[in-house]
Design a protein around this motif. Structure first.
Motif, short mmCIF file in Angstrom:
data_model
loop_
_atom_site.label_atom_id
_atom_site.label_comp_id
_atom_site.label_asym_id
_atom_site.label_seq_id
_atom_site.Cartn_x
_atom_site.Cartn_y
_atom_site.Cartn_z
N ILE A 3 -32.48 -45.22 -31.06
CA ILE A 3 -33.76 -45.14 -30.34
C ILE A 3 -34.95 -45.39 -31.26
CG2 ILE A 3 -34.06 -42.64 -30.58
CD1 ILE A 3 -35.00 -42.73 -27.56
N SER A 7 -37.70 -48.14 -30.49
CA SER A 7 -39.12 -47.79 -30.43
C SER A 7 -39.96 -48.76 -31.26
CB SER A 7 -39.32 -46.36 -30.93
OG SER A 7 -40.68 -46.04 -31.02
N THR A 10 -40.10 -52.30 -29.55
CA THR A 10 -40.83 -52.42 -28.28
C THR A 10 -42.25 -51.90 -28.34
OG1 THR A 10 -40.02 -50.27 -27.52
CG2 THR A 10 -38.71 -52.23 -26.92
N ILE A 17 -39.44 -43.83 -24.14
CA ILE A 17 -38.12 -44.43 -23.94
C ILE A 17 -37.18 -43.42 -23.31
CG2 ILE A 17 -36.09 -45.37 -25.12
CD1 ILE A 17 -38.10 -46.58 -27.19
N THR A 46 -31.39 -53.70 -23.29
CA THR A 46 -32.36 -52.60 -23.14
C THR A 46 -33.76 -53.06 -23.53
OG1 THR A 46 -30.59 -51.04 -23.66
CG2 THR A 46 -32.83 -50.20 -23.76
N LEU A 50 -36.99 -52.97 -21.13
CA LEU A 50 -38.23 -52.30 -21.52
C LEU A 50 -39.41 -53.27 -21.50
CD1 LEU A 50 -36.93 -49.95 -24.35
CD2 LEU A 50 -37.84 -49.26 -22.12
#
Length: 119
Positions: A3, A7, A10, A17, A46, A50
Motif C-alpha cells: 500500500i 500511495s 497514485t 486507499i 489497482t 484508482l
C-alpha cells in the motif's frame, strides 16, 4: 506492490486507499503462505482503478456512481448501456448546474450594478 508504494504511485494517502478498499472499489490480496502479517499486495490493475476513481471524482461523480462505473468497466461483459446512461445523467446534471450558475451570475451582476448606480 504494498500500500505504501501504491500511495506513492497514485498520490493518494494510505487512509484514502484503505477507504476505497473498504467500499469495495479496489481489492488487495494477502499472501496465504505468510501468516506473520496481514500485508496486502496490489497489482497494476489497482492503479488503473484508482486513476479512474481520481478522475471521476474530479469531474463530480459520487463514490456510489464511481463504484457502478468500476463494476461495469471491469466486471460485467455488456455494460455499455449502463455506463452510457450514467455518463448521460452526469452530463445533464452538469448542464443543470451550469444553467443555475448562469442565472446566479446574472442576479449578482444586477445587484452589483444597482450598488454602483446608488453611489
Amino acid at each position: 506492490m504494498l500500500i505504501n508504494e501504491l500511495s506513492k504511485k497514485t498520490g493518494l494517502s494510505i487512509h484514502t486507499i484503505r477507504y476505497y478498499e473498504n467500499l469495495g472499489m479496489i481489492k488487495g490480496l494477502t499472501d496465504e503462505k505468510v501468516k506473520s502479517n496481514n500485508y496486502k499486495h496490489y497489482n497494476s490493475n489497482t492503479i488503473e482503478r484508482l486513476e479512474i476513481i481520481i478522475e471521476a471524482r474530479e469531474v463530480g461523480f459520487s463514490l456510489a456512481e464511481i463504484k457502478k462505473i468500476l463494476t461495469s468497466w471491469f466486471e460485467t461483459t455488456d455494460s455499455k448501456p449502463e455506463t452510457l446512461e450514467l455518463f448521460q445523467a452526469k452530463i445533464k446534471e452538469i448542464d443543470d448546474k451550469m444553467k443555475y450558475f448562469k442565472q446566479t451570475k446574472r442576479l449578482l451582476e444586477k445587484v452589483c450594478e444597482k450598488i454602483q448606480n446608488d453611489d
